[in-house]
Motif scaffolding. Structure first.
Motif, PDB file in Angstrom:
ATOM      1  N   GLY A   1       0.774  -1.238   0.000  1.00 21.41           N
ATOM      2  CA  GLY A   1       0.000   0.000   0.000  1.00 21.41           C
ATOM      3  C   GLY A   1       0.803   1.285   0.000  1.00 21.41           C
ATOM      4  O   GLY A   1       0.290   2.341   0.365  1.00 21.41           O
ATOM      5  N   TYR A   2       2.063   1.239  -0.446  1.00 23.55           N
ATOM      6  CA  TYR A   2       2.883   2.446  -0.503  1.00 23.55           C
ATOM      7  C   TYR A   2       2.776   3.087  -1.889  1.00 23.55           C
ATOM      8  O   TYR A   2       2.369   2.450  -2.862  1.00 23.55           O
ATOM      9  CB  TYR A   2       4.343   2.115  -0.185  1.00 23.55           C
ATOM     10  N   SER A   3       3.174   4.362  -1.983  1.00 25.22           N
ATOM     11  CA  SER A   3       3.053   5.107  -3.237  1.00 25.22           C
ATOM     12  C   SER A   3       4.072   4.623  -4.268  1.00 25.22           C
ATOM     13  O   SER A   3       5.038   3.924  -3.939  1.00 25.22           O
ATOM     14  CB  SER A   3       3.271   6.598  -2.985  1.00 25.22           C
TER      15      SER A   3
ATOM     16  N   LYS B   1       5.200 -10.251   5.734  1.00 21.13           N
ATOM     17  CA  LYS B   1       4.461  -9.330   4.869  1.00 21.13           C
ATOM     18  C   LYS B   1       3.239  -8.730   5.554  1.00 21.13           C
ATOM     19  O   LYS B   1       2.737  -7.686   5.124  1.00 21.13           O
ATOM     20  CB  LYS B   1       4.041 -10.033   3.578  1.00 21.13           C
ATOM     21  N   GLU B   2       2.739  -9.387   6.606  1.00 21.81           N
ATOM     22  CA  GLU B   2       1.584  -8.831   7.324  1.00 21.81           C
ATOM     23  C   GLU B   2       1.964  -7.605   8.152  1.00 21.81           C
ATOM     24  O   GLU B   2       1.114  -6.835   8.564  1.00 21.81           O
ATOM     25  CB  GLU B   2       0.969  -9.895   8.231  1.00 21.81           C
ATOM     26  N   HIS B   3       3.243  -7.446   8.419  1.00 21.14           N
ATOM     27  CA  HIS B   3       3.764  -6.279   9.148  1.00 21.14           C
ATOM     28  C   HIS B   3       4.447  -5.381   8.111  1.00 21.14           C
ATOM     29  O   HIS B   3       5.639  -5.499   7.864  1.00 21.14           O
ATOM     30  CB  HIS B   3       4.735  -6.713  10.239  1.00 21.14           C
ATOM     31  N   ARG B   4       3.682  -4.486   7.513  1.00 18.83           N
ATOM     32  CA  ARG B   4       4.150  -3.814   6.309  1.00 18.83           C
ATOM     33  C   ARG B   4       5.384  -2.951   6.523  1.00 18.83           C
ATOM     34  O   ARG B   4       6.232  -2.857   5.637  1.00 18.83           O
ATOM     35  CB  ARG B   4       3.027  -3.005   5.655  1.00 18.83           C
ATOM     36  N   GLU B   5       5.515  -2.321   7.706  1.00 19.52           N
ATOM     37  CA  GLU B   5       6.712  -1.498   7.935  1.00 19.52           C
ATOM     38  C   GLU B   5       7.964  -2.369   8.017  1.00 19.52           C
ATOM     39  O   GLU B   5       9.003  -2.039   7.431  1.00 19.52           O
ATOM     40  CB  GLU B   5       6.569  -0.682   9.223  1.00 19.52           C
ATOM     41  N   ILE B   6       7.855  -3.498   8.743  1.00 16.62           N
ATOM     42  CA  ILE B   6       9.009  -4.392   8.866  1.00 16.62           C
ATOM     43  C   ILE B   6       9.330  -5.017   7.515  1.00 16.62           C
ATOM     44  O   ILE B   6      10.499  -5.140   7.134  1.00 16.62           O
ATOM     45  CB  ILE B   6       8.729  -5.488   9.921  1.00 16.62           C
ATOM     46  N   CYS B   7       8.281  -5.401   6.791  1.00 18.11           N
ATOM     47  CA  CYS B   7       8.478  -5.995   5.464  1.00 18.11           C
ATOM     48  C   CYS B   7       9.188  -5.006   4.535  1.00 18.11           C
ATOM     49  O   CYS B   7      10.123  -5.381   3.822  1.00 18.11           O
ATOM     50  CB  CYS B   7       7.127  -6.402   4.882  1.00 18.11           C
TER      51      CYS B   7
END
Length: 397
Positions: free
Chosen positions: A48-50, A106-112
């Motif tokens: 979900g990042y730009s 991948k469920e932890h988007r910042e860590i991923c």
């Protein structure tokens, strides 16, 4: 050079010898190609990042490569290319492990995202060490008179690997996710490491006094800047073509990258003698002009079939830019600095690809996706004008 390192043989024998070294380039760039069509979409759509964030993360690889080019050149000139290749393969092996870890989290988007950024940095380290090393290894084996051949076939290996790796990466991601891709990267890196360990090391034993890396960098810079500007066309396609196709609701974006790579390879094979026949600078100028035409076609393409034509012409144009300008750049330094020269020259390609994400991604974010290719075409035309100016300055025409 070491005794017996310069091979006096037929052209086919020279090509086979070069191929034995640029295998390492193929291995390294195949692992890079696996993620080209996957990571931008994964970061943008799944995390979900730009588009700009996706571009910056992808470009971290090229920043890392940039930082380690000089280190690799120093190793090559002092110890030979073999240690640099071995170290680079270790980097690719580690990047595979980090890619697996990113998928598992991948469920932890910042860590991923952080793990993907680390993966790109480690991949860039591997690329930085591999970049000029197989070329130098091959030149040490076949002699400096075959420099253009070594650079050209190394490019065939790198872009051929990207052409093969990109669609395979899509298939792996669809079937197994990033973890499957990470396992393949790990295995290829390990195979490359073991193969390099077994291969004879060759060094350039030139007695000419060497220059500092910064001095070499300054010497090759005019040609390197031309390469950097020309590389933005490739960077735009490799980094953003999947998002561009998605924006236009077109399918099979990876085919566009593959067509680019296929025509790139055909250009190097069909026009392999152009550099020797017409000179590096004239060949480079012609190629930049053709690349600009290809990007213009991509700009005006209103259907994917026309975009494929533009990608093919862009690949054909870009095919000889690196070896053509590189041959001219390497001529300017003593034999003891050939490794540093190729490393310094390669830095400009890293700068080009590193700028692609934030620069062209910024253009897309602020002005719209449709501005990707007109902007890229303008940058390549600047490279064309610069090389014309170099030719007039040294009275090459």
């Amino acid at each position: 050079m070491e005794a017996g390192s310069s091979i006096k043989s037929t052209s086919s024998s020279v090509v086979l010898t070069i191929a034995g070294f640029v295998k390492f380039t193929f291995m390294g760039y195949f692992t890079i190609g696996l993620s080209l069509g996957v990571l931008p979409v994964f970061i943008h759509n799944q995390l979900g990042y730009s588009a700009m964030v996706a571009g910056v993360v992808i470009s971290l690889q090229y920043l890392s490569t940039f930082l380690f080019r000089g280190y690799a050149g120093n190793i090559i000139d002092k110890k030979g290319p073999k240690p640099a290749v071995i170290t680079g393969m270790i980097g690719f092996t580690l990047s595979g492990l980090f890619l697996c870890a990113a998928f598992l989290l991948k469920e932890h988007r910042e860590i991923c995202l952080l793990l993907l950024a680390l993966t790109r940095l480690i991949t860039g380290f591997g690329e930085g060490l591999i970049g000029a090393s197989p070329i130098n290894w091959a030149i040490n084996a076949v002699g400096e008179e075959n420099t253009a051949k070594a650079i050209s076939y190394n490019g065939v290996a790198s872009y051929g690997a990207l052409a093969v790796g990109a669609p395979i990466g899509i298939l792996l991601d669809n079937s197994y996710g990033l973890a499957g891709m990470g396992v393949v990267v790990f295995i290829i890196g390990l195979i490359g490491y073991l193969y390099a360990k077994r291969k004879e090391g060759l060094r350039n034993e030139s007695t000419e006094p060497g220059k500092s890396f910064l001095s070499v960098l300054k010497t090759v810079a005019p040609y390197g800047i031309g390469l950097m500007l020309g590389g933005l066309g490739f960077g735009a396609i490799s980094t953003f073509i999947t998002l561009y196709y998605a924006y236009l609701n077109w399918t099979n974006a990876v085919l566009c990258l593959s067509v680019f790579s296929v025509f790139f390879i055909l250009g190097r094979l069909i026009f392999a003698g152009a550099i020797d026949n017409y000179g590096g600078l004239k060949t480079g100028i012609t190629c930049l002009a053709v690349e600009s035409v290809g990007l213009m076609i991509l700009w005006f393409a209103h259907m994917p079939e026309i975009a494929l034509i533009g990608a093919g012409i862009t690949g054909l144009g870009f095919s000889l830019v690196f070896p053509a300008l590189g041959v001219e750049a390497v001529k300017l330094v003593p034999g003891s600095n050939k490794g540093a020269a190729l490393g310094a020259y390669g830095l400009f390609m890293d700068i080009s690809l590193g700028l692609t994400g934030p620069l062209i991604g910024g253009v897309a974010s602020h002005f719209g996706m449709l501005y990707l290719f007109p902007f890229s075409m303008g940058m390549v035309l600047l490279g064309f004008i610069l090389c014309l100016a170099i030719g007039w300055r040294i009275k090459s025409f």
